[in-house]
Scaffold this motif. Structure first.
Motif, short mmCIF file in Angstrom:
data_model
loop_
_atom_site.label_atom_id
_atom_site.label_comp_id
_atom_site.label_asym_id
_atom_site.label_seq_id
_atom_site.Cartn_x
_atom_site.Cartn_y
_atom_site.Cartn_z
N LEU A 145 0.85 -1.19 0.00
CA LEU A 145 0.00 0.00 0.00
C LEU A 145 0.88 1.24 0.00
N GLU A 146 0.54 2.19 -0.88
CA GLU A 146 1.31 3.43 -1.00
C GLU A 146 0.61 4.58 -0.29
N ASN A 147 1.40 5.39 0.41
CA ASN A 147 0.89 6.66 0.99
C ASN A 147 0.61 7.64 -0.15
N LEU A 178 6.57 3.23 -0.02
CA LEU A 178 6.71 4.57 0.55
C LEU A 178 7.04 5.56 -0.55
N ASP A 179 6.10 6.48 -0.81
CA ASP A 179 6.37 7.54 -1.79
C ASP A 179 6.98 8.72 -1.04
N VAL A 180 8.29 8.90 -1.23
CA VAL A 180 9.02 9.94 -0.49
C VAL A 180 8.55 11.33 -0.91
N ASN A 181 8.25 11.48 -2.20
CA ASN A 181 7.74 12.77 -2.66
C ASN A 181 6.38 13.08 -2.02
N ASN A 182 5.53 12.06 -1.89
CA ASN A 182 4.22 12.28 -1.26
C ASN A 182 4.37 12.66 0.21
N VAL A 183 5.34 12.05 0.89
CA VAL A 183 5.59 12.44 2.28
C VAL A 183 5.94 13.92 2.33
N ILE A 209 10.24 2.12 -2.85
CA ILE A 209 10.18 3.58 -2.69
C ILE A 209 9.86 4.22 -4.03
N HIS A 210 8.98 5.22 -4.01
CA HIS A 210 8.69 6.07 -5.17
C HIS A 210 9.37 7.42 -5.00
N LEU A 211 9.89 7.94 -6.10
CA LEU A 211 10.37 9.32 -6.17
C LEU A 211 9.68 10.00 -7.33
N THR A 224 2.55 16.57 -9.00
CA THR A 224 2.24 16.59 -10.44
C THR A 224 2.96 15.53 -11.28
N HIS A 225 4.07 15.01 -10.79
CA HIS A 225 4.86 14.02 -11.57
C HIS A 225 5.23 14.55 -12.95
N ASP A 226 5.48 15.85 -13.06
CA ASP A 226 5.76 16.42 -14.38
C ASP A 226 7.09 17.16 -14.43
N ILE A 251 11.47 5.92 -10.16
CA ILE A 251 11.00 7.29 -10.43
C ILE A 251 9.73 7.23 -11.26
N GLU A 252 8.72 8.01 -10.81
CA GLU A 252 7.46 8.12 -11.53
C GLU A 252 7.47 9.43 -12.31
N ARG A 253 7.22 9.35 -13.61
CA ARG A 253 7.08 10.57 -14.40
C ARG A 253 5.88 10.37 -15.32
FE LIG Z 1 3.80 7.30 -5.98
#
Ligand SMILES: [Fe+2]
Length: 284
Positions: A145-147, A178-183, A209-211, A224-226, A251-253
């Motif tokens: 599960l992702e935050n 764990l999405d560090v950007n979302n934190v 981990i997501h960035l 925004t992931h942009d 990395i999510e873009r």
């Molecule tokens: Fe994410």
């Protein structure tokens, strides 16, 4: 299925969100992308081009499945048809794991097409944990599960977001993406310290981990992931690796998608930061 890739970091290494604009290049030439995260909903229709590409990519890369439709926090019944589709796709491409978000995306049969936060209450913990357990039983595997990033809070909340996430993971025996950007985004929007969030997460449950990049609007931040990842998120990533060790990172873009080489350069930055953080962790 075979994997040509080495696994140089932790159990998996550094990956990217697979986006159609990069498919041909990922298939054509070896890159420093260790694995791919694919958006589950893009491949649920049998046959067709997306699935054709996914099966080719899967021959060359380890793959994880990331969904947006589970709506684990909703009070609507679980969507058994969607779960069956998830299970079929997983049987076909053998992902290393399956993830979705700690959120709700609709109610009364209506889909909001957004990842809405939950109230952080004991009642919601019990509700979500029971649903996660049912999903895991159905899929025959643990899920992650992702935050999510959020822009509103509920007066009804009784605990912090990190305590909420940690307690659900413990009670349902699931894992955490764990999405560090979302934190970071939520810490700015809700005025909490991002390190308090990291300190509240049980290290043994962090599987990925997501960035990502975001838009800084001054008083608030939008996920925004942009855009490229910003320095405060890189710093927080270093803190996360110090706490959680060599967790597979990607990395999510999703918008303003640059050439693959630019994202690979960002991945190299993650590699450098992680290496330094692991060295500090070992020396401590
Ligand atoms: Fe994410």
């Amino acid at each position: 299925m075979r994997n040509k890739r080495r696994v140089p970091y932790g159990e998996l290494g550094f990956g990217l969100g697979a986006r159609p604009v990069h498919y041909e290049e990922l298939l054509r030439s070896p890159s420093r992308v260790d694995w791919l995260e694919v958006l589950t909903e893009n491949y649920l229709v049998p046959g067709g081009k997306p699935l054709h590409y996914l099966e080719q990519l899967r021959r060359d890369y380890p793959v994880v499945m990331h969904g947006v439709s589970l709506s684990i926090g909703s009070i609507d019944p679980l969507n058994l048809e969607y779960l069956a589709q998830l299970k079929d796709l997983a049987a076909r491409i053998e992902p290393l794991w399956i993830s979705d978000h700690l959120c709700w995306t609709g109610v009364a049969g209506r889909n909001l097409h957004d990842l809405m936060p939950l109230p952080y209450t004991e009642e919601a913990v019990a509700h979500v944990a029971a649903r996660v357990a049912r999903v895991q039983e159905h899929l025959g595997r643990r899920i992650l599960l992702e935050n999510v990033s959020s822009y509103v809070t509920y007066r009804a909340s009784e605990m912090t977001e990190w305590d909420f996430l940690a307690e659900i993971a413990r009670r349902a025996d699931c894992l955490i993406l764990l999405d560090v950007n979302n934190v970071y985004v939520s810490s700015r929007n809700h005025d909490f310290h991002p390190l308090a969030y990291l300190d509240g997460i049980p290290p043994e449950r962090v599987q990925q981990i997501h960035l990502a990049g975001h838009e800084n609007c001054g008083d608030y931040v939008i996920d925004t992931h942009d855009a490229p990842i910003v320095d405060p998120v890189w710093d927080l990533y270093g803190e996360a690796v110090r706490r959680f060790g060599p967790v597979p990172t990607m990395i999510e873009r999703d918008d303003n998608i640059p050439p693959l080489a630019e994202l690979v350069a960002e991945l190299d930055q993650a590699r450098r930061l992680a290496r330094a953080a692991i060295a500090e962790r070992l020396a401590a």
